[in-house]
Design a protein around this motif. Structure first.
Motif, PDB file in Angstrom:
ATOM      1  N   ASP A  69       0.683  -0.792  -0.692  1.00  0.00           N
ATOM      2  CA  ASP A  69       0.052  -0.042  -0.024  1.00  0.00           C
ATOM      3  C   ASP A  69       0.864   1.401   0.612  1.00  0.00           C
ATOM      4  O   ASP A  69       0.389   2.334  -1.018  1.00  0.00           O
ATOM      5  CB  ASP A  69      -0.844   0.005   1.447  1.00  0.00           C
ATOM      6  CG  ASP A  69      -1.770  -0.911   0.910  1.00  0.00           C
ATOM      7  OD1 ASP A  69      -1.834  -2.172   0.385  1.00  0.00           O
ATOM      8  OD2 ASP A  69      -2.712  -1.000   2.289  1.00  0.00           O
ATOM      9  N   GLY A 159     -10.532  -2.652 -11.370  1.00  0.00           N
ATOM     10  CA  GLY A 159     -11.327  -2.961 -10.510  1.00  0.00           C
ATOM     11  C   GLY A 159     -12.677  -3.899 -10.472  1.00  0.00           C
ATOM     12  O   GLY A 159     -13.698  -3.246 -10.355  1.00  0.00           O
ATOM     13  N   GLN A 161     -15.547  -6.259 -12.657  1.00  0.00           N
ATOM     14  CA  GLN A 161     -16.003  -7.466 -12.398  1.00  0.00           C
ATOM     15  C   GLN A 161     -16.246  -7.459 -13.297  1.00  0.00           C
ATOM     16  O   GLN A 161     -16.702  -6.987 -14.695  1.00  0.00           O
ATOM     17  CB  GLN A 161     -16.979  -7.377 -10.884  1.00  0.00           C
ATOM     18  CG  GLN A 161     -16.044  -6.664  -9.891  1.00  0.00           C
ATOM     19  CD  GLN A 161     -17.332  -6.835  -8.491  1.00  0.00           C
ATOM     20  OE1 GLN A 161     -18.070  -7.231  -9.247  1.00  0.00           O
ATOM     21  NE2 GLN A 161     -16.807  -6.512  -7.475  1.00  0.00           N
ATOM     22  N   ASP A 166     -14.783  -8.972  -5.836  1.00  0.00           N
ATOM     23  CA  ASP A 166     -16.351  -8.419  -5.327  1.00  0.00           C
ATOM     24  C   ASP A 166     -15.035  -7.651  -4.284  1.00  0.00           C
ATOM     25  O   ASP A 166     -16.206  -6.472  -4.224  1.00  0.00           O
ATOM     26  CB  ASP A 166     -16.905  -9.458  -4.744  1.00  0.00           C
ATOM     27  CG  ASP A 166     -17.667 -10.463  -5.961  1.00  0.00           C
ATOM     28  OD1 ASP A 166     -17.671 -10.139  -6.767  1.00  0.00           O
ATOM     29  OD2 ASP A 166     -18.424 -11.007  -5.558  1.00  0.00           O
ATOM     30  N   SER A 167     -14.274  -8.202  -3.438  1.00  0.00           N
ATOM     31  CA  SER A 167     -13.956  -7.088  -2.673  1.00  0.00           C
ATOM     32  C   SER A 167     -13.372  -6.028  -2.831  1.00  0.00           C
ATOM     33  O   SER A 167     -12.046  -5.454  -2.268  1.00  0.00           O
ATOM     34  CB  SER A 167     -13.342  -7.879  -1.730  1.00  0.00           C
ATOM     35  OG  SER A 167     -11.982  -8.579  -1.956  1.00  0.00           O
ATOM     36  N   PHE A 168     -13.123  -5.589  -4.572  1.00  0.00           N
ATOM     37  CA  PHE A 168     -11.923  -4.827  -4.946  1.00  0.00           C
ATOM     38  C   PHE A 168     -12.321  -3.672  -4.036  1.00  0.00           C
ATOM     39  O   PHE A 168     -13.628  -2.838  -4.134  1.00  0.00           O
ATOM     40  CB  PHE A 168     -12.046  -4.513  -6.197  1.00  0.00           C
ATOM     41  CG  PHE A 168     -10.927  -3.181  -6.790  1.00  0.00           C
ATOM     42  CD1 PHE A 168      -9.718  -3.839  -6.981  1.00  0.00           C
ATOM     43  CD2 PHE A 168     -11.523  -2.328  -7.168  1.00  0.00           C
ATOM     44  CE1 PHE A 168      -8.791  -3.284  -7.280  1.00  0.00           C
ATOM     45  CE2 PHE A 168     -10.581  -1.352  -7.687  1.00  0.00           C
ATOM     46  CZ  PHE A 168      -9.390  -1.569  -7.695  1.00  0.00           C
ATOM     47  N   GLU A 169     -11.143  -2.539  -4.072  1.00  0.00           N
ATOM     48  CA  GLU A 169     -11.592  -2.082  -3.110  1.00  0.00           C
ATOM     49  C   GLU A 169     -10.367  -0.900  -3.785  1.00  0.00           C
ATOM     50  O   GLU A 169      -8.341  -0.708  -3.460  1.00  0.00           O
ATOM     51  CB  GLU A 169     -10.981  -1.610  -1.885  1.00  0.00           C
ATOM     52  CG  GLU A 169     -11.093   0.002  -0.679  1.00  0.00           C
ATOM     53  CD  GLU A 169     -10.764  -0.453   0.484  1.00  0.00           C
ATOM     54  OE1 GLU A 169     -10.954   0.525   1.372  1.00  0.00           O
ATOM     55  OE2 GLU A 169     -10.955  -1.912   0.724  1.00  0.00           O
ATOM     56  N   PRO A 170     -10.729   0.807  -4.161  1.00  0.00           N
ATOM     57  CA  PRO A 170      -9.119   1.662  -5.235  1.00  0.00           C
ATOM     58  C   PRO A 170      -8.080   1.778  -4.153  1.00  0.00           C
ATOM     59  O   PRO A 170      -8.572   2.407  -2.244  1.00  0.00           O
ATOM     60  CB  PRO A 170     -10.091   2.653  -4.928  1.00  0.00           C
ATOM     61  CG  PRO A 170     -11.555   2.131  -5.707  1.00  0.00           C
ATOM     62  CD  PRO A 170     -11.758   1.075  -4.594  1.00  0.00           C
ATOM     63  N   ALA A 172      -6.340   0.030  -1.926  1.00  0.00           N
ATOM     64  CA  ALA A 172      -5.932  -0.994  -1.397  1.00  0.00           C
ATOM     65  C   ALA A 172      -4.990  -2.086  -2.076  1.00  0.00           C
ATOM     66  O   ALA A 172      -5.299  -3.023  -2.335  1.00  0.00           O
ATOM     67  CB  ALA A 172      -6.702  -1.812  -0.346  1.00  0.00           C
ATOM     68  N   ASN A 175      -4.787  -5.960  -0.298  1.00  0.00           N
ATOM     69  CA  ASN A 175      -6.388  -7.082  -0.358  1.00  0.00           C
ATOM     70  C   ASN A 175      -6.039  -7.338  -0.916  1.00  0.00           C
ATOM     71  O   ASN A 175      -7.116  -8.143  -1.692  1.00  0.00           O
ATOM     72  CB  ASN A 175      -6.980  -5.982   0.984  1.00  0.00           C
ATOM     73  CG  ASN A 175      -6.314  -5.460   2.072  1.00  0.00           C
ATOM     74  OD1 ASN A 175      -5.639  -6.356   2.619  1.00  0.00           O
ATOM     75  ND2 ASN A 175      -7.468  -4.017   2.644  1.00  0.00           N
ATOM     76  N   ASN A 176      -5.649  -6.074  -2.336  1.00  0.00           N
ATOM     77  CA  ASN A 176      -6.441  -6.378  -3.618  1.00  0.00           C
ATOM     78  C   ASN A 176      -5.563  -7.862  -4.062  1.00  0.00           C
ATOM     79  O   ASN A 176      -6.323  -8.289  -4.620  1.00  0.00           O
ATOM     80  CB  ASN A 176      -6.928  -5.084  -4.287  1.00  0.00           C
ATOM     81  CG  ASN A 176      -8.005  -4.656  -4.568  1.00  0.00           C
ATOM     82  OD1 ASN A 176      -9.079  -4.282  -3.560  1.00  0.00           O
ATOM     83  ND2 ASN A 176      -7.749  -3.322  -4.517  1.00  0.00           N
TER      84      ASN A 176
END
Length: 251
Positions: A69, A159, A161, A166-170, A172, A175-176
């Motif tokens: 990050d 991101g 789909q 589904d959990s994609f976060e700009p 992050a 975590n992505n």
């Protein structure tokens, strides 16, 4: 080829033609190969830097911030406050996009010219071994890499789909990456693309020496060394990352 000092009687009876065998192209093949060599080396440099950045997934977090990050934040803010945020990043993206288009155009043009010149005759008795495999597969590996680049951008950059989880976060990035490589189909697709990258880099770096007009023995030896080392390092570095995530060694 144009005949000079031709026998006029032979020309009159159609045995010799003074016209060129084919029209002169707008861009000579050597110029297209030069562009492909430069853009190819630019991509090679990019994938090395990109691999080094990806390996930050293995570094521990500092002050609660994941190393990936922090790296992603650096890319977005590099050049600030002199330049607006993400401006340098977008310049690099545009340069790479132009290089991709030029590289693809060159590959299509040279492949078309080669087919027209060869006609119905096929290439036989190639050198064999790795060189032959890499040479024959350049177009195929290029197509695979293009498809992978598009998927990779949709997945971890935009991101979109279903390419992205589904959990994609700009922003992050850590975590992505964990979310996307916890999907076996994505990990397998990534490994296949890296194997294609290995062949493409190996042959591309070797060809770059000739396309750049390098004839010195020492410099050609340098390119041969890079062609052997860079693809191995890049592919191993890029494969160990998704496998480590998928197998649970990184979370």
């Amino acid at each position: 080829m144009t005949v000079t000092n031709a026998d006029r009687e032979s020309i009159r009876h159609g045995k010799i033609n003074e016209q060129p065998l084919r029209p002169r192209p707008a861009y000579p093949s050597w110029a297209i190969k030069l562009v492909m060599a430069i853009t190819g080396l630019l991509f090679a440099l990019f994938v090395v830097v990109h691999m080094v950045g990806n390996l930050k997934i293995f570094m521990p977090a500092e002050n609660g911030v994941a190393a990936m990050d922090e790296y992603g934040s650096f890319l977005r803010t590099v050049g600030a406050p002199i330049f607006p945020e993400e401006s340098i990043l977008w310049i690099l993206r545009i340069v790479l996009l132009v290089a991709v288009i030029a590289h693809i155009h060159g590959a299509i043009t040279l492949n078309s010219r080669s087919g027209k010149s060869r006609g119905k005759f096929k290439r036989t008795k190639l050198m064999g071994g790795m060189d032959s495999t890499a040479t024959r597969s350049m177009l195929i590996t290029g197509i695979i890499l293009l498809a992978f680049i598009i998927f990779h951008l949709l997945d971890l950059t935009m991101g979109v789909q279903p390419a992205a989880p589904d959990s994609f976060e700009p922003g992050a990035v850590h975590n992505n990456m964990i979310a996307t490589f916890n999907r076996w189909p994505v990990t397998i697709w990534y490994i296949i693309a890296m194997l294609a990258l290995f062949l493409h880099l190996y042959q591309g770096i070797r060809l770059a020496a000739s396309d750049l007009g390098i004839t010195g023995r020492r410099w050609r030896a340098v390119f041969a060394f890079l062609a052997a080392v860079v693809p191995i390092v890049v592919v191993l570095g890029n494969i160990v990352m998704p496998l480590s995530i998928n197998l649970g060694f990184v979370s």
